[in-house]
Design a protein around this motif. Sequence first.
Motif, PDB file in Angstrom:
ATOM      1  N   THR A  24     -38.864  13.515   1.843  1.00 16.97           N
ATOM      2  CA  THR A  24     -37.591  13.044   2.381  1.00 16.97           C
ATOM      3  C   THR A  24     -36.503  13.335   1.365  1.00 16.97           C
ATOM      4  OG1 THR A  24     -36.330  11.109   3.116  1.00 16.97           O
ATOM      5  CG2 THR A  24     -38.055  10.726   1.482  1.00 16.97           C
ATOM      6  N   ASP A  26     -33.828  11.519   1.145  1.00 18.26           N
ATOM      7  CA  ASP A  26     -33.196  10.240   0.793  1.00 18.26           C
ATOM      8  C   ASP A  26     -34.240   9.321   0.166  1.00 18.26           C
ATOM      9  OD1 ASP A  26     -31.851   7.874   0.558  1.00 18.26           O
ATOM     10  OD2 ASP A  26     -31.110   7.817   2.627  1.00 18.26           O
ATOM     11  N   LYS A  29     -35.002   5.805   1.585  1.00 22.01           N
ATOM     12  CA  LYS A  29     -35.791   5.609   2.799  1.00 22.01           C
ATOM     13  C   LYS A  29     -37.269   5.639   2.422  1.00 22.01           C
ATOM     14  CE  LYS A  29     -32.394   7.441   6.054  1.00 22.01           C
ATOM     15  NZ  LYS A  29     -32.143   8.359   7.186  1.00 22.01           N
ATOM     16  N   LYS A  30     -37.892   4.496   2.460  1.00 23.01           N
ATOM     17  CA  LYS A  30     -39.254   4.362   1.926  1.00 23.01           C
ATOM     18  C   LYS A  30     -40.284   3.987   2.989  1.00 23.01           C
ATOM     19  CE  LYS A  30     -38.509  -0.498   0.804  1.00 23.01           C
ATOM     20  NZ  LYS A  30     -38.605  -1.549  -0.218  1.00 23.01           N
ATOM     21  N   GLN A 668     -43.278   2.329  -1.452  1.00 24.81           N
ATOM     22  CA  GLN A 668     -43.384   3.085  -0.199  1.00 24.81           C
ATOM     23  C   GLN A 668     -44.252   2.305   0.788  1.00 24.81           C
ATOM     24  OE1 GLN A 668     -45.406   6.832  -0.658  1.00 24.81           O
ATOM     25  NE2 GLN A 668     -44.213   7.844   0.938  1.00 24.81           N
ATOM     26  N   SER A 691     -38.118   6.932   6.630  1.00 21.82           N
ATOM     27  CA  SER A 691     -38.068   8.326   6.180  1.00 21.82           C
ATOM     28  C   SER A 691     -38.759   9.268   7.159  1.00 21.82           C
ATOM     29  CB  SER A 691     -38.722   8.457   4.804  1.00 21.82           C
ATOM     30  OG  SER A 691     -40.107   8.110   4.877  1.00 21.82           O
TER      31      SER A 691
END
Length: 714
Positions: A24, A26, A29-30, A668, A691
């Motif tokens: 990803t 970003d 975003k996890k 994550q 993500s």
Amino acid sequence: MILQKIELNNFGSYKDYNAFNLNTSDPGKKIVIIGGKNGAGKTTLFVAVELALYGHYCFGYKNSGKRYTKKIMTYINDQAKMDEDENAYVAIEFSDSTNGDLDQYRIVRSWSWKKGEPKEDFQVVKNGYHLADQDLADFQIFLLHLIPPALLKLCFFDGERIAEYLLDDQKNNVRDALMVLSGNDTFDIMYSNVRKVLTSSSSEEDDITREYLQSKSTLKRLRQTRDRLADEIAELQAQQDEKNADIERLKKEYSDQGGISLDEWKTLNTQLKEEEERRERINWERKATAAEILPFIIVGPLLDQVRPQIAREHEFKTWKAISESIQTDRFKNAVVSSVDKAGAPDAERLGSILYDDIIKFLLPANGWADFVPLFGLSDDDEMRVQAVLNRVSQFEIKKIAGYRKRLDKSLKKSQEIREKLQNSSVENYQEYTDAISKITKEIYDLSLQSQSKQTELTACEEDIIAAEKELETAYKKLEMDIKRRSVSAISSKVLLLLEDLQVIIFDRLIREVREDTLTEFNRLIRKRKFIDDIQIDNEFRVHLLRKQIVEKKDLIKICRRSGIAGIQRSLRKYAFSQLSELIGNPDERNFGKELESCHLNEFELMMEIDKDTLSKGETQVFVMSLYWAMMQQCKCELPFIIDTPFARIDTDHRANIVEQFFKRLPGQLFVLSTNEEIGSKHMLALHDQTSNIFLLEYGDDKCTHIMNNQYFEV
């Protein structure tokens, strides 16, 4: 540790090559959402990640022997398994900065099965270079350090089983996980090694240390015995309660089948006889009414003329009696004589005039001379007739209908009694009483066993007090001996230091986890003030507490019946400790006396909630709160894979968990969801942190297919 790619080839329902690309742009975003209906391959993916990282440790095996390879073959794709030239593997690519530098890893665990003999191959690529065979063992140790087995169940979160793992009072799963998460497991290792050194020492100067360790071991064993006895007593009490419930059930079944006791049978027959006698009395009253009252009621208006006629005949009798008394010469002469005595002139004439006036006054000309009596009653007869007339006038006509109603009511009751007698039976009474007697004896035997266990418990508690004193003495001796000891003395000092440090660490961990769990639970749970406090004991067992008003009179009854032990069983540890403090912490002998003399009539106590009484949804919310609190102690960033995230969770709580749990969980996060769990509202709530999205579909070819950037039609 950040997972970047997961590959499955001929593993489970994943035929041929399949990949989850998790890169990803970003880093904020996890969250990775993987949807799939039941049987689509979510759990297989879950196992694949575990297996790639841990190998035989994943299934709890000590080595990769036959049991492990046999287990592996159950996960090889059935179609691929038919071709011996095929192979299967799971691979994971991830980055990690645990050692300071950002390293890239690729792990491949593959299997072949030539001639039906499965063979495993394990390869690791670090920053583009294959690790040599001698480095693979070190890498496996590195992985076990990165995500130790104690954290395996937490990082690979099965929503259906996490409650069983965290709330198992027989194991120290919470303690072990917390020590690893907080980085304090090193102290456990040090303490264990020091103990081994001191225990194995054969020198005389180590006797004091061994005495201390032996005292501590003895105290631990006694406390375990005490807990076991307390559990056995509670179990015996529960069995007694079940037996009492069996008695009530037998009574109900016997009653439902028409069974009654001999006394009840006699009572019903007595009631039936009483109803028959009651009807006889009613019939007698009805006959008496028909004979004495009813004829007069029938004549009706004629009866109304009787009283005036009797009254006139009474007046006539009075007139006649007066007439016969004064219309005589004797009375006339008496009147004349009285006038003469008064000195009146012409007494004869005046006396005659006065006599005539008296006659006119007392006997007016009202026709009595021609009156003829109809009844001619004597005074006694007149009284009897008047009495009859009074009864008739006072008689209420509705009483006649009342006789009928009373008879009908009695007949109905008799019919009910007869039906009950017909539907009742004493035929199985002996069998029923025998069953009751048997259960009563079993209850008595259980009571004797409970008393015996209670005696053992009392003796054990006394032994614990003695053992605590011995441990205290041994501790002081050890402290004094440390001053004159060399290597063993240093080890002993380290041991004591580690014990003190463990207490400090445990207290801090317990306090922080307790506070975070309570805060998170109240944030997630829909019910307000569902629990008031959480306690985590020294064994890291979790206790839920709720405020409850307990009447002093109820406690006094328990104390008189079962003593202080009964109150301890009823209130359990925390509420009993609170009660003891409220009444001045009396000793066992004076406990009942101090309780009765306490000025309070009721106590607000923290009663422990039996976790088994929680609904499955409430248990799951609590477990997720405890899980979140434990994760706050984590010293590194780990990936979390959550399978069946909303197990047993209702709609309202799901929204809370999305906002307060998923979005706030560090590291994550992989969410493996069915179409009945993560819905459109949840997807929208998680959008800013999502993500990747994948949808797993199990096709007609009996294989799992991965759909990138797709999800259920929600």
